[in-house]
Structure formats: structure tokens, C-alpha cells
Design an enzyme around this catalytic site. Structure first.
Site, PDB file in Angstrom:
ATOM      1  N   SER A   1      73.120  78.451 -17.715  1.00  0.00           N
ATOM      2  CA  SER A   1      74.115  78.446 -19.017  1.00  0.00           C
ATOM      3  C   SER A   1      72.805  78.343 -19.627  1.00  0.00           C
ATOM      4  O   SER A   1      71.748  78.619 -19.754  1.00  0.00           O
ATOM      5  CB  SER A   1      74.039  76.182 -19.004  1.00  0.00           C
ATOM      6  OG  SER A   1      74.430  76.481 -19.794  1.00  0.00           O
TER       7      SER A   1
ATOM      8  N   TYR B   1      71.180  67.806 -16.899  1.00  0.00           N
ATOM      9  CA  TYR B   1      71.894  69.441 -17.367  1.00  0.00           C
ATOM     10  C   TYR B   1      70.687  70.545 -17.065  1.00  0.00           C
ATOM     11  O   TYR B   1      70.732  71.452 -16.636  1.00  0.00           O
ATOM     12  CB  TYR B   1      72.915  69.232 -18.834  1.00  0.00           C
ATOM     13  CG  TYR B   1      73.796  70.453 -18.056  1.00  0.00           C
ATOM     14  CD1 TYR B   1      74.816  70.674 -17.133  1.00  0.00           C
ATOM     15  CD2 TYR B   1      73.656  71.872 -18.932  1.00  0.00           C
ATOM     16  CE1 TYR B   1      75.829  71.572 -17.042  1.00  0.00           C
ATOM     17  CE2 TYR B   1      74.986  73.002 -19.281  1.00  0.00           C
ATOM     18  CZ  TYR B   1      75.485  72.442 -18.017  1.00  0.00           C
ATOM     19  OH  TYR B   1      76.361  74.095 -17.536  1.00  0.00           O
TER      20      TYR B   1
HETATM   21  N1  LIG Z   1      81.992  75.696 -20.052  1.00  0.00           N
HETATM   22  C1  LIG Z   1      80.848  75.648 -20.020  1.00  0.00           C
HETATM   23  O1  LIG Z   1      80.956  75.997 -21.843  1.00  0.00           O
HETATM   24  C2  LIG Z   1      79.408  76.501 -19.992  1.00  0.00           C
HETATM   25  C3  LIG Z   1      78.459  76.773 -20.387  1.00  0.00           C
HETATM   26  C4  LIG Z   1      77.499  76.791 -20.019  1.00  0.00           C
HETATM   27  C5  LIG Z   1      77.314  77.039 -17.755  1.00  0.00           C
HETATM   28  N2  LIG Z   1      78.870  76.678 -18.072  1.00  0.00           N
HETATM   29  C6  LIG Z   1      78.473  76.370 -15.775  1.00  0.00           C
HETATM   30  O2  LIG Z   1      79.809  77.059 -15.571  1.00  0.00           O
HETATM   31  C7  LIG Z   1      79.509  76.648 -14.223  1.00  0.00           C
HETATM   32  C8  LIG Z   1      81.454  76.440 -14.600  1.00  0.00           C
HETATM   33  O3  LIG Z   1      81.856  75.328 -15.014  1.00  0.00           O
HETATM   34  P1  LIG Z   1      82.455  75.176 -15.771  1.00  0.00           P
HETATM   35  O4  LIG Z   1      83.230  75.369 -17.141  1.00  0.00           O
HETATM   36  O5  LIG Z   1      84.479  76.096 -15.277  1.00  0.00           O
HETATM   37  O6  LIG Z   1      83.802  73.871 -15.425  1.00  0.00           O
HETATM   38  P2  LIG Z   1      84.562  73.655 -14.635  1.00  0.00           P
HETATM   39  O7  LIG Z   1      85.278  71.936 -14.836  1.00  0.00           O
HETATM   40  O8  LIG Z   1      86.201  73.619 -15.259  1.00  0.00           O
HETATM   41  O9  LIG Z   1      85.245  73.895 -12.741  1.00  0.00           O
HETATM   42  C9  LIG Z   1      83.665  73.493 -12.333  1.00  0.00           C
HETATM   43  C10 LIG Z   1      84.377  73.096 -10.995  1.00  0.00           C
HETATM   44  O10 LIG Z   1      83.039  73.105 -10.399  1.00  0.00           O
HETATM   45  C11 LIG Z   1      84.015  71.987  -8.609  1.00  0.00           C
HETATM   46  N3  LIG Z   1      82.813  71.242  -8.502  1.00  0.00           N
HETATM   47  C12 LIG Z   1      82.535  70.079  -8.758  1.00  0.00           C
HETATM   48  N4  LIG Z   1      81.760  69.336  -8.102  1.00  0.00           N
HETATM   49  C13 LIG Z   1      81.438  70.350  -6.525  1.00  0.00           C
HETATM   50  C14 LIG Z   1      80.591  70.361  -5.543  1.00  0.00           C
HETATM   51  N5  LIG Z   1      80.367  69.220  -5.430  1.00  0.00           N
HETATM   52  N6  LIG Z   1      80.758  71.460  -4.662  1.00  0.00           N
HETATM   53  C15 LIG Z   1      82.128  72.207  -5.023  1.00  0.00           C
HETATM   54  N7  LIG Z   1      82.520  72.148  -6.595  1.00  0.00           N
HETATM   55  C16 LIG Z   1      82.170  71.269  -6.893  1.00  0.00           C
HETATM   56  C17 LIG Z   1      85.041  71.194 -10.236  1.00  0.00           C
HETATM   57  O11 LIG Z   1      85.750  70.743  -8.943  1.00  0.00           O
HETATM   58  C18 LIG Z   1      85.365  72.561 -10.516  1.00  0.00           C
HETATM   59  O12 LIG Z   1      86.535  72.754 -10.368  1.00  0.00           O
HETATM   60  C19 LIG Z   1      79.358  75.449 -13.892  1.00  0.00           C
HETATM   61  O13 LIG Z   1      78.442  75.915 -13.287  1.00  0.00           O
HETATM   62  C20 LIG Z   1      78.857  75.176 -15.356  1.00  0.00           C
HETATM   63  O14 LIG Z   1      77.812  74.231 -15.396  1.00  0.00           O
HETATM   64  C21 LIG Z   1      79.721  76.205 -18.560  1.00  0.00           C
END
Ligand SMILES: NC(=O)c1ccc[n+]([C@@H]2O[C@H](COP(=O)([O-])OP(=O)(O)OC[C@H]3O[C@@H](n4cnc5c(N)ncnc54)[C@H](O)[C@@H]3O)[C@@H](O)[C@H]2O)c1
Length: 280
Positions: free
Chosen positions: A144, A157
């Protein structure tokens, strides 16, 4: 190490956390680029919705990335199923916790650590032997922008995302001279369900906001949609990048952390209060 272009379009792609957000958008984009996709998530309903939106072959499995044995079994199943060599493994599943360190609930932080770091390690260990045997492919781990800077109310986080970055950079050095690589992805704010899915006990800033209000505020400040994020990640892996920054805010924070490595938060706070004054 010079950048080596690699094609992942047309190759098999493995994506965790594919029921929502960036993972779903990656599955849709790669499927549209002729990749057979093997997708997992704990959210069965969301996973089915993703599957229904895909254009090509898909292997779909409800799997918790914290379960190392299940990840190994899954890797063996993908190897059997994959109609094409594996081009990339996206260890993308992740969750968030909003809390000050003083108010931290240890089981929430542990939950996050086991998914955001443990899940990435499990996925890497399960698929790496296959990629090494192929002498081809990329392990693409989602850190991230909070793996580049430390932010208040995000200690667990940030810790997990810094850990992903260290783990992945270390692995990449081990893979020098092979056809396999390891890539860090550093998204800025992406308009997904990450805040809505976060563990929330109370407003960590003491402003009395509900979980839903925080989710709405987050959505309002995000600068990138998931499909755009997926395109940047896909192109970044194919360009042979070791580190993929996603969104203008990711570039801004990365630059700020370089010029003000101990004072970036002061600069951000000043910027925020100026913007608030102007709005008022
Ligand atoms: N959205 C942002 O602003 C952002 C910024 C930086 C990093 N990220 C990272 O991007 C990645 C994707 O997140 P997103 O933003 O799409 O969020 P999101 O919540 O829309 O999607 C995350 C998905 O991960 C799944 N998940 C959670 N725990 C799990 C587990 N134990 N096993 C399998 N699946 C699991 C959830 O059910 C969900 O479908 C994450 O690693 C998040 O930390 C997101």
C-alpha cells in the site's frame, strides 16, 4: 537490475481477494486479456458475482488466505487445471483496522496481520515452486502507500504493509537471474469496500463518525477507481516494474516521504488544515 518486459496476457492469473474491489477488477481485466483466472475469496457471494462477469475460463474457490495448507492444496489444483502457464500470482486479499495504538484491540490487529501479511506469505510460498519450475512468472504482492509512510490510526495496517514490502523486495533479490520476479504494489486511495469491510469499534479520530460515515468520507477522497487500478497494475507487471505505484496520491506521498522522511505528516497536516479553511 534492468527492467525485463514480461507478458502476462494470455497466461493463467491467480488472484486472491477477487470478490470485490481491486481483486475483482484484476480478474475482469485479465480475463478480458485472454487470461484463464483462478480466483479465491472468503466471500462466496461476491466471488460468484465476479465469476459471472468474466469472459473466459475461471477456477473459483472459497479460500481463507490465512490457511497455509489450503493455499498449498489450491496451488496444486491450479497447476492441474491451468490451461496455460501461470503468468502472475496476485496476493491481493486484504483488510483494514481503524484504531489508535492506545485503543488497540489485539485480536483485531492479529486478524489483520494474519490476512495482510500471513496471507501474502502463504500465497507466495504455495505458488513460488511452480513459478520457479516454469522459470517464468511474477509474484505480485499488494502492499500500500501505507507501506511507504506511517499514518496515525493505521498502525497495524502500516506494519503489515511495510512487512509485505520487505518480504517481497527480499524475495526479488533471491530470484535474480531467473525468469521469475516479485513485485510490490502500492495503491493510493482506491474506491473499494476496504473501509466498509474494516473492523471498526469507534471513530479513531474522536469525531463521533459512524462506520458508514467513515466509509463515505473515504470514498469521497479516493482518486482512483478499481478498474483504473487494475489497468495500472497489469501494465506495470508487463513493463517489468519492481514497484508499482497506483494513483496520483501514491506518487505524491512517495515523493513527499523522500523529501521529508521524518516530517511528511507535518506537511500533510498543514495541507489538510489549509484545505479545510478554504472550504469553510
Ligand atoms: N482501497 C484502497 O484504497 C487500498 C489502498 C492500498 C492498498 N489496498 C490493498 O488492496 C487490496 C485489495 O483491497 P480492496 O481495496 O480491493 O478492498 P475490498 O475490501 O474491496 O476487497 C478485499 C477482498 O479481500 C477479501 N478478503 C478479506 N479477507 C480475506 C481472507 N482471509 N481470505 C481471502 N479473501 C479475503 C474480501 O472478502 C474482499 O473481497 C488489499 O490488500 C488492500 O489492503 C487498498
Amino acid at each position: 537490475m534492468s527492467k525485463q518486459r514480461r507478458t502476462i496476457s494470455g497466461r493463467t492469473a491467480v488472484i486472491t481477494g477477487a470478490a470485490s474491489g481491486i481483486g475483482r477488477a484484476l480478474a475482469q481485466r485479465l480475463s478480458a486479456h485472454s487470461c484463464p483466472v483462478a480466483i479465491v475469496d472468503v466471500d462466496e457471494l461476491g466471488l460468484k458475482e465476479t465469476e459471472a462477469s468474466l469472459r473466459g475460463p475461471a477456477m473459483v474457490k472459497v479460500l481463507d488466505v490465512r490457511d497455509a495448507a489450503a493455499q498449498h492444496d489450491f496451488a496444486a489444483e491450479v497447476r492441474e487445471w491451468a490451461p496455460q502457464p501461470i503468468g502472475a500470482v496476485f496476493n491481493n486479499a486484504g483488510v483494514a483496522v481503524a484504531s489508535r495504538v492506545l485503543d488497540a484491540v489485539p485480536e483485531d490487529d492479529q486478524w489483520l496481520w494474519d490476512i495482510n501479511f500471513g496471507g501474502v506469505v502463504n500465497g507466495t510460498r504455495a505458488f513460488l515452486p511452480i513459478l520457479v519450475e516454469q522459470n517464468e512468472g511474477a509474484i505480485v504482492n499488494t502492499s500500500s502507500v501505507f507501506g511507504l509512510v506511517g499514518m496515525p490510526t493505521n498502525s497495524a495496517y502500516c506494519a503489515a504493509k511495510f512487512a509485505v514490502r520487505g518480504f517481497t523486495d527480499s524475495l526479488r533479490q533471491e530470484l535474480r537471474g531467473t525468469g521469475v520476479t516479485a513485485v510490490n504494489v502500492h495503491p493510493g486511495g482506491i474506491n473499494t469496500n476496504i473501509v466498509r469491510n474494516a473492523r471498526f469499534r469507534k471513530d479513531p479520530d474522536g469525531r463521533g463518525r459512524s462506520h458508514e460515515q467513515m466509509a463515505q468520507e473515504f470514498a469521497a477522497i479516493t482518486m482512483t477507481q478499481p478498474d483504473k487500478a487494475a489497468a495500472i497494475i497489469h501494465r506495470g507487471v508487463e513493463a517489468g516494474k519492481a514497484r508499482i505505484l497506483v494513483g496520483p496520491d501514491a506518487y505524491f506521498l512517495d515523493g513527499l516521504a523522500r523529501v521529508a522522511p521524518t516530517h511528511y505528516f507535518d506537511v500533510l497536516s498543514r495541507l489538510e488544515s489549509t484545505l479545510r479553511r478554504r472550504k469553510a
